[in-house]
Write a protein that holds these residues in place. Structure first.
Motif, PDB file in Angstrom:
ATOM      1  N   LEU A  93       0.781  -1.211  -0.143  1.00  0.00           N
ATOM      2  CA  LEU A  93       0.011  -0.101   0.048  1.00  0.00           C
ATOM      3  C   LEU A  93       0.876   1.302   0.046  1.00  0.00           C
ATOM      4  CD1 LEU A  93      -2.533  -1.239   2.805  1.00  0.00           C
ATOM      5  CD2 LEU A  93      -2.727  -1.291   0.357  1.00  0.00           C
ATOM      6  N   PRO A  94       0.573   2.284  -0.551  1.00  0.00           N
ATOM      7  CA  PRO A  94       1.168   3.469  -0.656  1.00  0.00           C
ATOM      8  C   PRO A  94       0.926   4.509   0.681  1.00  0.00           C
ATOM      9  CG  PRO A  94      -0.567   3.599  -2.272  1.00  0.00           C
ATOM     10  CD  PRO A  94      -0.589   2.386  -1.764  1.00  0.00           C
ATOM     11  N   ASP A  95      -0.115   4.028   1.201  1.00  0.00           N
ATOM     12  CA  ASP A  95      -0.654   4.772   2.590  1.00  0.00           C
ATOM     13  C   ASP A  95      -1.743   3.896   3.262  1.00  0.00           C
ATOM     14  OD1 ASP A  95      -1.376   6.210   4.684  1.00  0.00           O
ATOM     15  OD2 ASP A  95      -1.601   8.114   3.386  1.00  0.00           O
ATOM     16  N   LEU A  96      -0.818   3.362   4.327  1.00  0.00           N
ATOM     17  CA  LEU A  96      -1.754   2.276   4.995  1.00  0.00           C
ATOM     18  C   LEU A  96      -3.064   2.819   5.829  1.00  0.00           C
ATOM     19  CD1 LEU A  96      -2.017  -0.501   6.677  1.00  0.00           C
ATOM     20  CD2 LEU A  96      -0.574   0.560   8.389  1.00  0.00           C
ATOM     21  N   THR A  97      -2.854   4.137   6.139  1.00  0.00           N
ATOM     22  CA  THR A  97      -4.041   4.619   6.897  1.00  0.00           C
ATOM     23  C   THR A  97      -5.334   4.991   5.956  1.00  0.00           C
ATOM     24  OG1 THR A  97      -3.279   6.770   6.590  1.00  0.00           O
ATOM     25  CG2 THR A  97      -2.379   5.893   8.310  1.00  0.00           C
ATOM     26  N   LYS A  98      -5.116   4.861   4.823  1.00  0.00           N
ATOM     27  CA  LYS A  98      -6.125   4.983   3.693  1.00  0.00           C
ATOM     28  C   LYS A  98      -6.996   3.700   3.470  1.00  0.00           C
ATOM     29  CE  LYS A  98      -4.513   9.438   2.026  1.00  0.00           C
ATOM     30  NZ  LYS A  98      -4.177  10.272   0.753  1.00  0.00           N
ATOM     31  N   ASP A  99      -6.422   2.731   3.854  1.00  0.00           N
ATOM     32  CA  ASP A  99      -7.064   1.127   3.585  1.00  0.00           C
ATOM     33  C   ASP A  99      -8.095   0.978   4.495  1.00  0.00           C
ATOM     34  OD1 ASP A  99      -7.112  -2.025   3.795  1.00  0.00           O
ATOM     35  OD2 ASP A  99      -6.198  -1.356   2.071  1.00  0.00           O
ATOM     36  N   SER A 100      -9.230   0.519   4.066  1.00  0.00           N
ATOM     37  CA  SER A 100     -10.351   0.066   4.870  1.00  0.00           C
ATOM     38  C   SER A 100      -9.937  -0.765   5.957  1.00  0.00           C
ATOM     39  CB  SER A 100     -11.550  -0.507   3.814  1.00  0.00           C
ATOM     40  OG  SER A 100     -11.085  -1.637   3.326  1.00  0.00           O
ATOM     41  N   GLY A 140       8.071   4.697  -2.275  1.00  0.00           N
ATOM     42  CA  GLY A 140       7.589   3.782  -1.601  1.00  0.00           C
ATOM     43  C   GLY A 140       7.991   2.141  -2.077  1.00  0.00           C
ATOM     44  N   PHE A 141       7.128   1.004  -1.690  1.00  0.00           N
ATOM     45  CA  PHE A 141       7.682  -0.241  -1.991  1.00  0.00           C
ATOM     46  C   PHE A 141       7.259  -0.431  -3.370  1.00  0.00           C
ATOM     47  CE2 PHE A 141       7.424  -0.130   2.753  1.00  0.00           C
ATOM     48  CZ  PHE A 141       8.790  -0.417   2.938  1.00  0.00           C
ATOM     49  N   THR A 142       7.923  -1.286  -4.044  1.00  0.00           N
ATOM     50  CA  THR A 142       7.563  -1.553  -5.371  1.00  0.00           C
ATOM     51  C   THR A 142       7.214  -3.147  -5.567  1.00  0.00           C
ATOM     52  OG1 THR A 142       9.840  -2.158  -5.791  1.00  0.00           O
ATOM     53  CG2 THR A 142       9.488  -0.003  -6.056  1.00  0.00           C
ATOM     54  N   GLU A 143       6.839  -3.390  -6.790  1.00  0.00           N
ATOM     55  CA  GLU A 143       6.420  -4.698  -7.166  1.00  0.00           C
ATOM     56  C   GLU A 143       7.754  -5.590  -6.798  1.00  0.00           C
ATOM     57  OE1 GLU A 143       4.415  -7.449 -10.738  1.00  0.00           O
ATOM     58  OE2 GLU A 143       4.604  -5.097 -10.872  1.00  0.00           O
ATOM     59  N   ASP A 144       8.889  -5.158  -7.197  1.00  0.00           N
ATOM     60  CA  ASP A 144      10.035  -6.014  -7.098  1.00  0.00           C
ATOM     61  C   ASP A 144      10.286  -6.205  -5.568  1.00  0.00           C
ATOM     62  OD1 ASP A 144      10.635  -6.489  -9.920  1.00  0.00           O
ATOM     63  OD2 ASP A 144      11.811  -4.663  -9.932  1.00  0.00           O
ATOM     64  N   ASP A 145      10.079  -5.329  -4.776  1.00  0.00           N
ATOM     65  CA  ASP A 145      10.278  -5.372  -3.420  1.00  0.00           C
ATOM     66  C   ASP A 145       9.453  -6.344  -2.925  1.00  0.00           C
ATOM     67  OD1 ASP A 145      12.089  -3.230  -3.287  1.00  0.00           O
ATOM     68  OD2 ASP A 145      10.668  -1.716  -2.794  1.00  0.00           O
ATOM     69  N   GLU A 146       8.104  -6.233  -3.370  1.00  0.00           N
ATOM     70  CA  GLU A 146       7.162  -7.415  -3.086  1.00  0.00           C
ATOM     71  C   GLU A 146       7.523  -8.875  -3.236  1.00  0.00           C
ATOM     72  OE1 GLU A 146       2.501  -8.701  -4.137  1.00  0.00           O
ATOM     73  OE2 GLU A 146       3.034  -6.724  -4.000  1.00  0.00           O
TER      74      GLU A 146
END
Length: 371
Positions: A93-100, A140-146
């Protein structure tokens, strides 16, 4: 150096931790530290769930001990952590606080924005979750990071499974040894007590007719009682709690306090210094005194907060159990609260227990022992 080489080096550190430390918690700490460095994150954590809605283990990097103390008890299985345990899939996520799925942070918790979490899986079972937050570079974290963290989590599952298998093997070996010692204890102490009873009966019969011989038999009673007590103490030291063998005194107390904090309505906290290697009998005595003092505080003090401290300085180990409860001023009540038992345990290893209490201000139990 390539990312693949970084992974191999980090995984090697985690696997080596299994043979070097032989402790699940220390393996988890190596895994978290390696993941944090591997993906250049400000915060990293790993949680292993328990069956009570919390975490049996929870380790983190990027948060100081002082911050942990201010944050409070271990997290529960709610919000994003609970969702990851249920769903068992990576989350980026780019911003954890905005996730439901995000709910809240406790007071003093650091602010986390960009987030990457992956489950640690053994087949279909979620062994734990590992997550990173606040990457130190923009974007932020990328797809490669994941992908990298998912690969690392797969290897981390092997390290965690191996550590668990090793600890299970140790537990079985210790259980077998304890059963053997229990049988020996039964045989040895039963013989001593049988002799003690016969000798006491003989002394009782001789007392009216031959006081001199009765005195001899009573001396024998005293000697046999001393021998039985010595054997009991020796075996008690050998039959020390398994947690002390696995984790040492400080971590065993920390785990005990965490469990009480989850189960009790009041807040129970622990702060401990790094400890040198300690004699087995000292660890047992300090642990038992702490457990007795905590039992008293939780049962009688009606406190909202109970604090446990374990410190070491200049060759002296000190245990402090403090509550902010009702307190008391009746010296007779001290004996009722197990002071004699705690004092005996401390004296058996050359230590001392003191209890101070003020009505309305709480009670402090302190044990000191030279090591």
């Amino acid at each position: 150096m390539s990312p693949e080489s970084d992974i191999l080096r980090a995984v090697s550190s985690a696997v080596l931790a299994v043979t070097r430390h032989l402790s699940v918690r220390e393996v988890l700490q190596v895994i978290v530290r390696s993941a944090q460095q591997l993906l250049n994150a400000r915060y990293a954590a790993l949680g292993v769930p328990d069956e009570d809605g919390s975490f049996a283990e929870f380790v983190a990097e990027g948060i100081t001990d002082k911050q942990w103390e201010a944050i409070g008890p271990l997290p529960r299985q709610h919000g994003m952590l609970g969702a990851m345990l249920r769903e068992g899939v990576p989350v980026r996520l780019p911003d954890l606080t905005k996730d439901s799925r995000f709910e809240y942070w406790p007071k003093a918790h650091p602010v986390m924005r960009d987030f990457l979490g992956v489950p640690i899986l053994d087949g279909g079972e979620v062994l734990g979750i590992i997550f990173l937050a606040n990457k130190k570079v923009q974007g932020g974290f990328t797809e490669d990071d994941e992908k990298l963290l998912t690969m690392f989590a797969a290897h981390a599952a092997l390290a965690l499974t191996n550590a668990r298998l090793y600890e299970r093997g140790r537990e079985l070996a210790m259980l077998e040894e304890r059963n053997r010692m229990a049988r020996e204890l039964h045989d040895a102490v039963t013989q001593k007590l049988f002799s003690l009873r016969l000798t006491a009966q003989a002394a009782n019969a001789l007392l009216p007719v031959d006081p001199a011989r009765a005195a001899v038999e009573l001396d024998r009673v005293q000697r046999l009682a001393g021998e039985a007590l010595a054997e009991l103490r020796a075996v008690i030291v050998e039959l020390r709690p398994a947690e002390l063998d696995r984790h040492g005194l400080a971590e065993t107390l920390r785990k005990h306090v965490r469990l009480l904090d989850r189960l009790q309505p009041c807040q129970v906290t622990f702060v401990g210094d790094e400890l040198p290697p300690l004699p087995a009998e000292v660890e047992v005595a300090v642990l038992r005194v702490a457990q007795e003092a905590l039992h008293n505080a939780l049962r009688h003090s009606y406190a909202e907060r109970v604090e446990v401290r374990l410190t070491y300085a200049s060759g002296k180990l000190a245990l402090l159990v403090r509550d902010e409860g009702v307190g008391f001023d009746d010296s007779e009540q001290l004996r009722g609260l197990g002071l004699v038992s705690m004092g005996d345990r401390a004296e058996s290893v050359g230590g001392k227990v003191t209890v101070t209490s003020v009505p309305g201000q709480g009670t402090v139990v302190r044990m000191e022992v030279g090591v």
